[in-house]
Design a protein around this motif. Structure first.
Motif, PDB file in Angstrom:
ATOM      1  N   TRP A   1      54.338 -27.201 -40.408  1.00 62.44           N
ATOM      2  CA  TRP A   1      54.179 -27.296 -41.855  1.00 62.44           C
ATOM      3  C   TRP A   1      53.593 -28.650 -42.247  1.00 62.44           C
ATOM      4  CZ3 TRP A   1      53.502 -25.556 -46.467  1.00 62.44           C
ATOM      5  CH2 TRP A   1      53.992 -26.187 -47.602  1.00 62.44           C
ATOM      6  N   SER A   2      54.114 -29.770 -41.647  1.00 62.10           N
ATOM      7  CA  SER A   2      53.586 -31.098 -41.960  1.00 62.10           C
ATOM      8  C   SER A   2      52.134 -31.207 -41.496  1.00 62.10           C
ATOM      9  CB  SER A   2      54.393 -32.210 -41.279  1.00 62.10           C
ATOM     10  OG  SER A   2      55.679 -31.778 -40.966  1.00 62.10           O
ATOM     11  N   GLN A   3      51.859 -30.648 -40.314  1.00 58.49           N
ATOM     12  CA  GLN A   3      50.514 -30.687 -39.750  1.00 58.49           C
ATOM     13  C   GLN A   3      49.520 -29.989 -40.699  1.00 58.49           C
ATOM     14  OE1 GLN A   3      50.725 -29.288 -35.711  1.00 58.49           O
ATOM     15  NE2 GLN A   3      48.512 -29.459 -35.466  1.00 58.49           N
ATOM     16  N   TRP A   4      49.909 -28.829 -41.152  1.00 59.52           N
ATOM     17  CA  TRP A   4      49.062 -28.038 -42.048  1.00 59.52           C
ATOM     18  C   TRP A   4      48.746 -28.814 -43.329  1.00 59.52           C
ATOM     19  CZ3 TRP A   4      49.626 -25.903 -46.980  1.00 59.52           C
ATOM     20  CH2 TRP A   4      48.663 -24.948 -47.328  1.00 59.52           C
ATOM     21  N   LYS A   5      49.840 -29.470 -43.855  1.00 60.00           N
ATOM     22  CA  LYS A   5      49.642 -30.223 -45.101  1.00 60.00           C
ATOM     23  C   LYS A   5      48.670 -31.384 -44.899  1.00 60.00           C
ATOM     24  CE  LYS A   5      53.552 -31.237 -47.299  1.00 60.00           C
ATOM     25  NZ  LYS A   5      54.715 -31.244 -48.194  1.00 60.00           N
ATOM     26  N   ALA A   6      48.768 -32.045 -43.709  1.00 56.49           N
ATOM     27  CA  ALA A   6      47.893 -33.179 -43.420  1.00 56.49           C
ATOM     28  C   ALA A   6      46.432 -32.730 -43.361  1.00 56.49           C
ATOM     29  CB  ALA A   6      48.307 -33.825 -42.100  1.00 56.49           C
ATOM     30  N   VAL A   7      46.197 -31.658 -42.639  1.00 55.62           N
ATOM     31  CA  VAL A   7      44.831 -31.131 -42.520  1.00 55.62           C
ATOM     32  C   VAL A   7      44.270 -30.817 -43.898  1.00 55.62           C
ATOM     33  CG1 VAL A   7      43.470 -29.175 -41.687  1.00 55.62           C
ATOM     34  CG2 VAL A   7      45.169 -30.247 -40.190  1.00 55.62           C
ATOM     35  N   ARG A   8      45.104 -30.240 -44.684  1.00 56.13           N
ATOM     36  CA  ARG A   8      44.699 -29.826 -46.020  1.00 56.13           C
ATOM     37  C   ARG A   8      44.307 -31.042 -46.874  1.00 56.13           C
ATOM     38  NH1 ARG A   8      44.132 -25.223 -49.071  1.00 56.13           N
ATOM     39  NH2 ARG A   8      44.986 -25.467 -51.143  1.00 56.13           N
ATOM     40  N   GLN A   9      45.114 -32.059 -46.726  1.00 58.27           N
ATOM     41  CA  GLN A   9      44.853 -33.290 -47.468  1.00 58.27           C
ATOM     42  C   GLN A   9      43.471 -33.833 -47.107  1.00 58.27           C
ATOM     43  OE1 GLN A   9      47.944 -34.262 -48.990  1.00 58.27           O
ATOM     44  NE2 GLN A   9      46.691 -35.389 -50.443  1.00 58.27           N
ATOM     45  N   GLU A  10      43.198 -33.832 -45.797  1.00 55.66           N
ATOM     46  CA  GLU A  10      41.929 -34.338 -45.293  1.00 55.66           C
ATOM     47  C   GLU A  10      40.752 -33.563 -45.890  1.00 55.66           C
ATOM     48  OE1 GLU A  10      41.032 -34.707 -40.892  1.00 55.66           O
ATOM     49  OE2 GLU A  10      42.997 -35.677 -41.076  1.00 55.66           O
ATOM     50  N   VAL A  11      40.877 -32.253 -45.831  1.00 51.66           N
ATOM     51  CA  VAL A  11      39.819 -31.379 -46.358  1.00 51.66           C
ATOM     52  C   VAL A  11      39.552 -31.699 -47.823  1.00 51.66           C
ATOM     53  CG1 VAL A  11      39.237 -28.987 -46.924  1.00 51.66           C
ATOM     54  CG2 VAL A  11      40.250 -29.526 -44.707  1.00 51.66           C
ATOM     55  N   ARG A  12      40.618 -31.927 -48.549  1.00 52.46           N
ATOM     56  CA  ARG A  12      40.477 -32.237 -49.980  1.00 52.46           C
ATOM     57  C   ARG A  12      39.722 -33.538 -50.189  1.00 52.46           C
ATOM     58  NH1 ARG A  12      46.117 -30.503 -52.608  1.00 52.46           N
ATOM     59  NH2 ARG A  12      45.706 -28.286 -52.475  1.00 52.46           N
ATOM     60  N   HIS A  13      40.084 -34.534 -49.370  1.00 51.22           N
ATOM     61  CA  HIS A  13      39.408 -35.842 -49.473  1.00 51.22           C
ATOM     62  C   HIS A  13      37.921 -35.686 -49.232  1.00 51.22           C
ATOM     63  CE1 HIS A  13      42.247 -38.924 -50.387  1.00 51.22           C
ATOM     64  NE2 HIS A  13      43.152 -38.366 -49.594  1.00 51.22           N
ATOM     65  N   GLU A  14      37.611 -34.931 -48.159  1.00 49.30           N
ATOM     66  CA  GLU A  14      36.210 -34.750 -47.802  1.00 49.30           C
ATOM     67  C   GLU A  14      35.442 -34.084 -48.943  1.00 49.30           C
ATOM     68  OE1 GLU A  14      35.664 -32.765 -44.041  1.00 49.30           O
ATOM     69  OE2 GLU A  14      36.790 -34.375 -43.075  1.00 49.30           O
ATOM     70  N   ASN A  15      36.077 -33.093 -49.515  1.00 49.56           N
ATOM     71  CA  ASN A  15      35.417 -32.380 -50.616  1.00 49.56           C
ATOM     72  C   ASN A  15      35.148 -33.287 -51.803  1.00 49.56           C
ATOM     73  OD1 ASN A  15      35.294 -30.114 -49.134  1.00 49.56           O
ATOM     74  ND2 ASN A  15      36.987 -29.057 -50.178  1.00 49.56           N
ATOM     75  N   GLN A  16      36.087 -34.219 -52.000  1.00 45.61           N
ATOM     76  CA  GLN A  16      35.881 -35.128 -53.133  1.00 45.61           C
ATOM     77  C   GLN A  16      34.765 -36.122 -52.805  1.00 45.61           C
ATOM     78  OE1 GLN A  16      39.731 -36.746 -53.998  1.00 45.61           O
ATOM     79  NE2 GLN A  16      40.429 -34.838 -54.948  1.00 45.61           N
TER      80      GLN A  16
END
Lengths: 289, 263, 129
Positions: free
Chosen positions: C114-129
């Motif tokens: 669950w923590s791993q998934w959240k981290a990946v997601r965070q990264e993707v969001r940053h990249e998109n921004q």
């Protein structure tokens, strides 16, 4: 409203319809399903006054089709499965025929042509079959006629055009209109045609809205609850797919092909016309809610 | 059961639609014939044998051209798919029928007459310029062309009915039917003559008994004069039949046939 | 045969409209397109859309102003979120638990995933921004 009462019709010596009855109500997009040779096209032609019934009464918004009065003809549009377009340009075709349809909407015609991505550079008779069909559908739906008869409308349309056609057709239905679509390509029109009328060897086997149908019958995959009355059964990947009487929780959504097979295999197990009247009233309730 | 419905607006639209449709084929046919007329009129003027060239050419071209055009008046009915389109055009039978009839009768006459007037002027202009002489124009000082038109109208009604009745090859079939009709009438007339009047004639002459009967009735001398009232009466029957009964029957037949067309 | 989503088509359409409301395409108190327009867009029978709209009206997500049209309710977003949460807790979570049990997965093993998934997601969001 379209009322067909005890229609009898036959070609030369081949009887087709005997005491056929059907009522179509405004605000509905009827799907007329049937195998080849079931009489779908003949029924459409009778409704247009292109054929005369040998007995019985036919009334389309209070008018008798075979008198072919101008007011009747301008309130009706038939898109046949096969047709010819005259050797004129699309613009001229419109200029010639549109004024004969008082409710014609140039705006909607243009919108339909745009939706179909159809450009009309030259003569209509030189277009490909699919383009001709798009043109005629676009024109017919823009005539504002209250009675639209479409015979196998998706035949000859390419894949994007089928989707475009669904959108156009869905946007053209209103409370005053009756759209009757005959088809054996049920996949193309699933979720669009409703109520469903099933015609087989000159008889109407089934005529109800899918909502009513779901209230009376269920499709189940795999094991059946105790006491289920199975009307039709089919094996799919080792599991049976069954149509059972009465509403059962967990039932699968209605599949028109399955319904069609069930009804044409065991016509005696289904009630035909009665629920359509009930359907009209349930629809009203929904509308008021 | 139903009243005829005629709206001038719709009628005008149908006429316009038909005229638009026919403008091209008629123009092509007219141009081809026109070129032929120019050539033959030139030859006639050159050989000084063109005294009746234009009146003859007009009668033949207008008459035959018109009958061909009329037989094609209901081209749609040749194919079920186009028949379907035609029947579903939002107009009444009366309007559809009248539009086609006006187009092939009065409309065609007007167009062909004007067309030929211009054509002969052109043709004789050329002849005059090139040869220094011309053929007489056909419409000067005579009303023959009116008679030609009237005969066309009477015959045209038959071909109009044929166009509705025969879906294919209507020109030939109508022509054969008309011939057959006249043949049957001739045979019928001959039979009537043989059966009922046989005893009164000796070849083409009335025989002696008839002469005697007439003589007893006080009619003597030249029998052509004695038969004169009968001849007038017969002529009138013929006229009424040709100008009235035949066209009216043909048109009525065409109308009802059109109404009963199914696809 | 196509039985991918076992729910009625009108409910699937209701979900689609709710998604649009959550995404802000239809703001609260805003008028949504007419039944005819919606039917045209989705390519389904207008009577089905009518059913969808009345279903959403019953749930208080939409409301109808006679002669004007159908509007998104003030608290539509909250209603939808509440409903979805309820559906998730009532239905989806149950089947999730069932599956975990069936596959013999220890629940505590899921926490790092669950923590791993959240981290990946965070990264993707940053990249998109």
């Amino acid at each position: 409203m379209i009322e067909i009462q005890d229609i009898t019709f036959q070609y030369q010596k081949k009887p087709l319809f005997k005491d056929l009855e059907m009522t179509l109500k405004p605000g509905n997009l009827y799907g007329l399903l049937g195998k080849n040779g079931a009489g779908k096209t003949t029924l459409l032609k009778l409704c247009c006054g292109l054929l005369y019934p040998q007995a019985g009464r036919l009334s389309v918004f209070g008018r008798t089709p075979h008198l072919r009065q101008p007011a009747f003809l301008s309130d009706l549009f038939l898109v046949p499965e096969e047709f010819l377009l005259p050797p004129v340009s699309g613009a001229l075709y419109r200029q010639m025929l549109a004024p004969l349809y008082p409710a014609f909407s140039a705006e909607r015609f243009e919108a339909h042509l745009r939706e179909f991505e159809l450009e009309l550079p030259g003569r209509l008779d030189r277009l490909s079959h699919g383009q001709k069909k798009k043109f005629l559908l676009a024109f017919g739906l823009a005539t504002g006629a209250r009675f639209l008869l479409l015979d196998e409308p998706t035949n000859g349309l390419d894949i994007p055009a089928k989707g475009q056609f669904r959108k156009i057709l869905a946007s053209e239905l209103d409370d005053s209109r009756i759209i009757l679509v005959s088809t054996h390509q049920v996949r193309d029109l699933e979720h669009l045609i409703d109520p469903i009328v099933i015609l087989d060897s000159g008889k109407i086997l089934f005529s109800q809205t899918l909502e009513d149908f779901s209230a009376h019958y269920s499709i189940l995959h795999g094991e059946l609850p105790d006491g289920a009355v199975v009307l039709y059964e089919e094996q799919v990947l080792g599991k049976s797919l069954s149509l059972v009487e009465s509403e059962v929780p967990g039932a699968l959504p209605l599949d028109l092909e399955f319904l069609f097979k069930a009804v044409t295999t065991h016509p005696d197990r289904f009630t035909t016309a009665a629920p359509v009247d009930a359907a009209g009233s349930t629809r009203k309730e929904v509308a008021h809610a | 059961m139903r009243k005829p419905e005629i709206s001038l607006n719709r009628l005008a639209r149908l006429l316009w639609m038909d005229a638009r449709f026919w403008a091209r084929p008629l123009a092509i046919g007219g141009t081809a014939l026109g070129l032929l007329v120019l050539v033959f009129s030139f030859i006639a003027a050159f050989s000084r044998s063109g005294d009746t060239f234009h009146s003859g050419a007009y009668a033949w071209i207008m008459g035959l051209g018109g009958l061909i055009f009329t037989s094609r008046a209901f081209l749609e009915l040749r194919h079920p798919l186009s028949t379907q389109n035609y029947l579903l055009i939002p107009a009444s039978f009366e309007e559809k029928f009248i539009a086609r009839y006006l187009l092939t009768s009065v409309g065609y006459l007007g167009v062909s007459y004007l067309g030929y007037l211009l054509l002969q002027l052109l043709s004789e202009g050329i002849n005059q310029l090139v040869l220094g002489r011309s053929n007489p124009l056909f419409f000067v000082n005579n009303l023959d062309h009116l008679q030609v038109m009237a005969v066309y109208l009477a015959f045209q009604s038959l071909f109009f009915a044929g166009a509705v009745y025969y879906r294919k090859y209507s020109l030939i079939k109508t022509w054969l039917s008309v011939m057959a009709l006249f043949f049957v009438l001739t045979v019928f007339g001959y039979l009537v003559f043989r059966l009922f009047l046989h005893g009164y004639f000796d070849g083409m002459q009335a025989n002696e008994n008839v002469m005697m009967t007439f003589a007893r009735m006080g009619i003597t001398g030249d029998l052509t004069i004695a038969y004169y009232p009968f001849k007038i009466w017969l002529t009138w029957v013929g006229r009424i039949w040709f100008w009235g009964v035949m066209p009216v029957c043909a048109l009525a037949f065409a109308y009802f046939r059109l109404r009963e067309t199914e696809v | 045969m196509q039985f991918s989503d076992p729910r009625s088509i009108y409910l699937q359409l209701a979900d689609a409209i709710c998604d649009l409301i959550l995404r802000g395409t239809y703001a609260s108190a805003e008028k949504i397109p007419s039944v005819r327009e919606l039917a045209g867009e989705a390519g389904v029978n207008p009577n089905t859309i009518l059913r969808t709209v009345s279903h959403l009206t019953d749930q208080g997500i939409l409301y109808n102003q006679r002669g004007v049209g159908t509007f998104v309710s003030e608290n539509a977003r909250e209603t939808i979120m509440q409903q979805r949460k309820k559906t998730f807790l009532d239905e989806e979570l149950t089947s999730f638990f069932k599956k975990i049990e069936l596959l013999g997965i220890d629940f505590t093993d899921l926490a790092p995933l669950w923590s791993q998934w959240k981290a990946v997601r965070q990264e993707v969001r940053h990249e998109n921004q």
